[in-house]
Structure formats: C-alpha cells, structure tokens
Design an enzyme around this catalytic site. Structure first.
Site, PDB file in Angstrom:
ATOM      1  N   ASP A 172       0.860  -1.177   0.000  1.00 27.85           N
ATOM      2  CA  ASP A 172       0.000   0.000   0.000  1.00 27.85           C
ATOM      3  C   ASP A 172       0.906   1.240   0.000  1.00 27.85           C
ATOM      4  O   ASP A 172       2.130   1.125   0.165  1.00 27.85           O
ATOM      5  CB  ASP A 172      -0.889  -0.058   1.254  1.00 27.85           C
ATOM      6  CG  ASP A 172      -1.754   1.171   1.429  1.00 27.85           C
ATOM      7  OD1 ASP A 172      -2.280   1.683   0.419  1.00 27.85           O
ATOM      8  OD2 ASP A 172      -1.897   1.627   2.581  1.00 27.85           O
ATOM      9  N   ASP A 182      -0.266   5.114   1.266  1.00 32.64           N
ATOM     10  CA  ASP A 182      -0.532   5.951   2.439  1.00 32.64           C
ATOM     11  C   ASP A 182      -0.644   5.107   3.702  1.00 32.64           C
ATOM     12  O   ASP A 182      -1.401   4.135   3.750  1.00 32.64           O
ATOM     13  CB  ASP A 182      -1.816   6.752   2.233  1.00 32.64           C
ATOM     14  CG  ASP A 182      -1.661   7.825   1.181  1.00 32.64           C
ATOM     15  OD1 ASP A 182      -1.153   8.902   1.511  1.00 32.64           O
ATOM     16  OD2 ASP A 182      -2.022   7.567   0.014  1.00 32.64           O
ATOM     17  N   ASP A 222      -2.136  -0.874   5.820  1.00 29.58           N
ATOM     18  CA  ASP A 222      -2.424  -0.276   7.120  1.00 29.58           C
ATOM     19  C   ASP A 222      -3.896  -0.053   7.382  1.00 29.58           C
ATOM     20  O   ASP A 222      -4.275   0.310   8.499  1.00 29.58           O
ATOM     21  CB  ASP A 222      -1.716   1.087   7.231  1.00 29.58           C
ATOM     22  CG  ASP A 222      -2.436   2.171   6.429  1.00 29.58           C
ATOM     23  OD1 ASP A 222      -2.819   3.205   7.004  1.00 29.58           O
ATOM     24  OD2 ASP A 222      -2.647   1.963   5.211  1.00 29.58           O
TER      25      ASP A 222
END
Length: 255
Positions: A19, A21, A198
C-alpha cells in the site's frame, strides 16, 4: 525463524505488494502533503532486482503515488492506482474512462457537504471522491454524521463506499485491492507474496494473499486507528518506518 522465511526459500519468485498511504508514507492531515519516507525509494531500488516484482496497490491515482514516493526510477515496479483501475509501469500510464457516477457525485457533493463540520475536506481523485474528516475538531463524530449521507449518494450514483482512516471514499464498484493483487500475482507468476498495508481496504489484499495458495507474509503497518488489519497480519511493524525496515531486512537476507 525470521517472519520472512517463506519468501527466502525462492526470493526470485517473490512478489512484494505494498500500500502507499500509511504504509510507505505517514498519514498526514492534508493528503496532498503525504510523501513516502526518504529511505523508501533507495530500499525499493535495491530490492527490485532480487524479487519477481514489486507492486504498489493504492487508492491514490497512480501518478501521484509515483510522484509522492519519488519512485519513477525504481526498476521492476508497477503501480496499480485507484484500487487497480489505473496501471503505471516504466513511465507509462493506463487509465479507464471515468465512471458516470463519479461525475454525478462530484456535482452533488459540494451542496451535501455545505453544512458539514469545519475541517471536513473533499479530495477529487479523478476516478473517485474522498471525504476526509481528520482535520475536523471531532473527526470520528464527523465521519459518522456523514456516513449515511454518503452511502445514500453512493447508492444513487452506482458507486461503492470505501471506508478508511477518517475518510469515506466514493469509487466505482467491481475492483478492490484483493482482486488487483490476485490478477497481478497470476500475471507475473509469483511463487510467494509479501503484502503490506495499514487500512481496512487492505483486508481484501490480505484475504487474496491467503487465497492464492502461495507462501505469504502479511504485514500490518500498525496504528492506533485500525485494529482489524493487525488481527489478520503475520507481523505488525511500527508504521511506515517499520515497513521500510522490514523491506531492507528482506533485501539484506537475499544472498
């Protein structure tokens, strides 16, 4: 035994799926100011020749992830933006036509958000629209106040709602990080996979990694905001710095 052992048996067959961000770039109040940690690009450049492929699967537009990450010169890298709708590789971008529901939602959102709490902001991603509440005085309360409004708009415009860390995103249905990961892993013939994320959108990628039937390492970039991903992870690291450190360890472990 290191958590990376499943990849080290045949590192040249490993797919590294990340990922952006919250995983490579710290979460910041203004998403336009997000940048990958400075050590990210050097680590990826060193790792890229040693593995089958590196792919970044992000809700961001692909070109922004490349720009904000300083990743244009990372070899063997593909960026699947907008949850897989866009594809960037070797300086070339492929992007589909805009879903008609996005234009309709774009026209209606300013009026719907006119009475939203101060600090709520709208991010136009082109193929998606994200409403952020991180800068509101009570971000969680603001998010819940807006949820039903945005869900109704999504239903009317034929879009899907993607929840995230103090953000609700309206985007075209039919694609998610899990589908993007599955397709790419099959395309490159991955023999193992490391997937790092996240947020709630990364749950689909974790599930896809399990479903591939390959040796897999699921890495959670830990935060106090999302617990569900940590529960599904093989290892939880301390935010983006922990992710980059783990990738550096992988690079060093590959002889």
């Amino acid at each position: 035994m290191t958590v990376l052992a499943p990849l080290l048996k045949a590192p040249g067959e490993a797919l590294v799926a990340l990922d952006f961000d919250g995983t490579l770039a710290p979460i910041v109040p203004d998403p336009t100011q997000a940048r990958a940690l400075p050590e990210t690009a050097p680590v990826l450049r060193a790792l890229a020749p040693k593995v089958r492929a590196i792919v970044i699967i992000t809700g961001r537009p692909a070109l922004l992830a490349v720009e904000y990450g300083g990743l244009a010169d990372v070899p063997n890298l593909t960026v699947l933006g907008q949850y897989g709708l866009e594809r960037w590789s070797a300086g070339s971008l492929q992007t589909p036509p805009e879903h008609p529901g996005v234009a309709e939602a774009r026209a209606k959102l300013p009026l719907l958000l006119a009475k939203a709490p101060e600090g709520v902001s709208l991010e136009d991603k082109g193929h998606a629209l994200a409403v952020h509440t991180r800068r509101a005085a009570e971000p969680e309360v603001a998010l819940e106040r807006l949820r039903s409004i945005l869900e109704a708009l999504a239903e009317k415009t034929g879009l899907a709602i993607e929840p995230g860390r103090l953000v609700l995103e309206l985007r075209p249905p039919g694609m998610d990080k899990g589908k993007a990961l599955t397709s790419f892993a099959e395309e490159v013939g991955a023999g193992s996979v490391l997937v790092a994320g996240d947020d709630l959108g990364d749950l689909a990628a974790f599930a896809a990694a399990d479903a591939l039937g390959l040796p897999a390492v699921k890495v959670c970039s830990g935060s106090a905001e999302v617990a569900a991903l940590a529960e599904q992870a093989d290892v939880v690291v301390d935010g983006p710095a922990g992710v980059v450190a783990l990738l550096a360890e992988l690079c060093e472990e590959i002889s």
